[in-house]
Design an enzyme around this catalytic site. Structure first.
Site, short mmCIF file in Angstrom:
data_model
loop_
_atom_site.label_atom_id
_atom_site.label_comp_id
_atom_site.label_asym_id
_atom_site.label_seq_id
_atom_site.Cartn_x
_atom_site.Cartn_y
_atom_site.Cartn_z
N ASP A 19 0.84 -1.20 0.00
CA ASP A 19 0.00 0.00 0.00
C ASP A 19 0.87 1.25 0.00
OD1 ASP A 19 -2.27 1.64 0.23
OD2 ASP A 19 -3.22 0.33 1.69
N HIS A 57 -8.77 -2.27 7.84
CA HIS A 57 -7.67 -1.63 7.10
C HIS A 57 -8.01 -0.14 7.00
CE1 HIS A 57 -4.82 -1.57 3.48
NE2 HIS A 57 -5.55 -0.49 3.24
N CYS A 92 -4.14 4.63 -2.30
CA CYS A 92 -4.50 4.01 -3.58
C CYS A 92 -4.28 5.03 -4.70
CB CYS A 92 -5.95 3.55 -3.55
SG CYS A 92 -6.51 2.90 -5.14
N1 COA Z 1 -0.84 -9.33 -13.69
C1 COA Z 1 -0.15 -8.96 -14.80
N2 COA Z 1 -0.74 -8.62 -15.95
C2 COA Z 1 -2.09 -8.65 -15.99
C3 COA Z 1 -2.85 -9.02 -14.89
C4 COA Z 1 -2.19 -9.36 -13.69
N3 COA Z 1 -2.85 -9.71 -12.60
N4 COA Z 1 -4.15 -8.94 -15.22
C5 COA Z 1 -4.20 -8.56 -16.50
N5 COA Z 1 -2.95 -8.38 -16.98
C6 COA Z 1 -2.54 -7.98 -18.32
C7 COA Z 1 -3.19 -8.85 -19.39
O1 COA Z 1 -2.41 -10.00 -19.61
C8 COA Z 1 -3.19 -7.93 -20.59
O2 COA Z 1 -1.88 -7.86 -21.12
P1 COA Z 1 -1.62 -7.71 -22.70
O3 COA Z 1 -2.31 -6.45 -23.10
O4 COA Z 1 -0.14 -7.65 -22.79
O5 COA Z 1 -2.24 -8.93 -23.31
C9 COA Z 1 -3.48 -6.57 -19.95
O6 COA Z 1 -3.06 -6.68 -18.60
C10 COA Z 1 -4.95 -6.20 -20.03
O7 COA Z 1 -5.72 -7.24 -19.45
P2 COA Z 1 -7.21 -7.02 -18.96
O8 COA Z 1 -7.72 -8.25 -18.34
O9 COA Z 1 -8.01 -6.43 -20.12
O10 COA Z 1 -6.99 -5.95 -17.83
P3 COA Z 1 -7.51 -4.48 -17.69
O11 COA Z 1 -6.83 -3.57 -18.65
O12 COA Z 1 -9.00 -4.50 -17.67
O13 COA Z 1 -6.96 -4.13 -16.22
C11 COA Z 1 -6.35 -4.98 -14.05
C12 COA Z 1 -7.42 -4.87 -15.12
C13 COA Z 1 -7.00 -5.55 -12.81
C14 COA Z 1 -5.25 -5.92 -14.53
C15 COA Z 1 -5.70 -3.59 -13.80
O14 COA Z 1 -6.73 -2.62 -13.69
C16 COA Z 1 -4.89 -3.56 -12.53
O15 COA Z 1 -3.83 -4.20 -12.46
N6 COA Z 1 -5.33 -2.87 -11.49
C17 COA Z 1 -4.62 -2.83 -10.22
C18 COA Z 1 -4.98 -1.62 -9.45
C19 COA Z 1 -4.25 -1.60 -8.14
O16 COA Z 1 -3.32 -2.32 -7.86
N7 COA Z 1 -4.72 -0.69 -7.30
C20 COA Z 1 -4.15 -0.52 -5.98
C21 COA Z 1 -4.62 -1.51 -4.99
S1 COA Z 1 -6.01 -0.93 -4.08
ZN ZN Z 2 -5.14 0.84 1.69
#
Ligand code: COA
Ligand code: ZN
Length: 312
Positions: free
Chosen positions: A16, A207, A240
């Site tokens: 975080d 949290h 975040c």
């Molecule tokens: N780890 C690594 N890569 C990931 C992944 C993961 N968990 N999930 C998806 N991807 C990759 C896919 O393989 C794809 O890659 P490519 O374009 O090279 O083929 C790309 O990301 C898009 O995949 P998709 O399923 O369409 O994801 P998205 O664009 O809708 O994004 C998340 C969704 C969840 C992956 C993204 O929004 C994210 O990582 N969010 C995290 C936010 C965060 O950590 N916030 C703080 C915590 S509160």
């Molecule tokens: Zn938090």
């Protein structure tokens, strides 16, 4: 409900805290800091997350970090996972626990993981299968659980809806994330009591973020409701990147200090923890919000000569 005599703190600073930073903290620094936390007696650490490295480049080194960590001291090394792809990576890397996350509110879930609430839940069914096959426990976190910066108050029935799914997926607990510090004592009490009432078998983790200065007050409310699991972050870092005005978590050393003063055990060495916070401050190159790291524990006394005597 009786206050617990023992509390389990999960240190979330490496995840975080570092996810919210502008710059990438070098992998070696992450490993050193986390190993120091383990050495201070931390029972559980959210050491990083298996999210898209494009979304959160600060944590793109999650696999390398895990390889460098001390696994001999029984500290549970947990990582945040948003979807099945993250779970597959986490299992391959060999984490001790997976923490899935989604938001209670549709708008923040869309901002954070680009999914509706039901889409996230559908993905978690697959996460549960992947983790089950590998024998890895899953904990379910709910962001914006105690207030959403876009939608306001979150109905407890929405928490119940998500928590019931978590229970049905076989998760080991549910976490209420106060992503932008919107929780107040009555909000905490209402949410905790409701879930304890309808799903008593699912342990709750709280949290809190200290965005409005009442993070530790909210902990006291949680303690009075019998909650014994809390997340906190070294030096009070955190936030975040996909929520407006998100600031730091409650500070781990300050929480440990308060709990020990109340006679509640944590298993954590406070002075070692303060040392970790100073090391984090060095790495970040700026003052952190933690307070006990500045003032020291209250009975760490001073020499008379340290300060001038007032002369009128
Ligand atoms: N780890 C690594 N890569 C990931 C992944 C993961 N968990 N999930 C998806 N991807 C990759 C896919 O393989 C794809 O890659 P490519 O374009 O090279 O083929 C790309 O990301 C898009 O995949 P998709 O399923 O369409 O994801 P998205 O664009 O809708 O994004 C998340 C969704 C969840 C992956 C993204 O929004 C994210 O990582 N969010 C995290 C936010 C965060 O950590 N916030 C703080 C915590 S509160
Ligand atoms: Zn938090």
């Amino acid at each position: 409900m009786a206050r617990p005599t023992k509390v389990e703190i999960c240190e979330v600073g490496p995840r975080d805290g570092l996810q919210a930073e502008k710059y990438f903290v070098p992998t070696d620094d992450k490993i050193r800091l986390i190993n120091k936390l383990i050495n201070a007696g931390m029972p559980k650490i959210e050491f990083s997350s298996f999210v898209s490295p494009r979304a959160v480049p600060q944590l793109a080194d999650v696999e390398e970090v895990l390889v460098g960590l001390d696994r001999t001291k029984g500290c549970t090394l947990a990582a945040l996972v948003p979807n099945a792809k993250g779970a597959t990576r986490a299992v391959a890397a060999g984490v001790d626990e997976i923490i899935v996350f989604m938001s209670a509110s549709e708008s923040h879930n869309m901002k954070n993981v680009n999914r509706t609430v039901d889409e996230s839940l559908a993905g978690f069914e697959e996460v549960a299968r992947i983790a089950d096959d590998a024998g890895i426990p899953v904990h379910g976190a709910i962001a914006t659980a105690l207030g959403c910066p876009f939608e306001g108050d979150v109905p407890v029935t929405q928490l119940e809806y998500i928590a019931r799914h978590y229970r049905d997926f076989g998760f080991i607990g549910v976490g209420f994330g106060d992503t932008t510090g919107m929780a107040t004592p009555p909000v905490v009490q209402r949410a905790v009591r409701h879930i304890q009432d309808v799903i008593p078998e699912l342990p709750i983790t709280l949290h809190f973020h200290n965005t409005r200065g009442i993070g530790l007050v909210n902990v006291l409310v949680g303690l009075d409701e019998g909650v014994s699991h809390y997340d906190a972050s070294f030096g009070g870092m955190g936030g975040c990147p996909f929520a407006p005005k998100a600031t730091g978590n409650i500070c781990t050393e300050d929480l440990v200090y308060m709990l020990h003063e109340m006679g509640i055990e944590t298993g954590i060495d406070l002075l070692k923890m303060v040392g970790v916070a100073h090391d984090v401050e060095q790495v970040m190159g700026r003052e952190l919000p933690g307070q006990v790291m500045k003032a020291g524990p209250r009975l760490q006394l001073h020499e008379l000569e340290e300060v001038a005597t007032a002369a009128g």
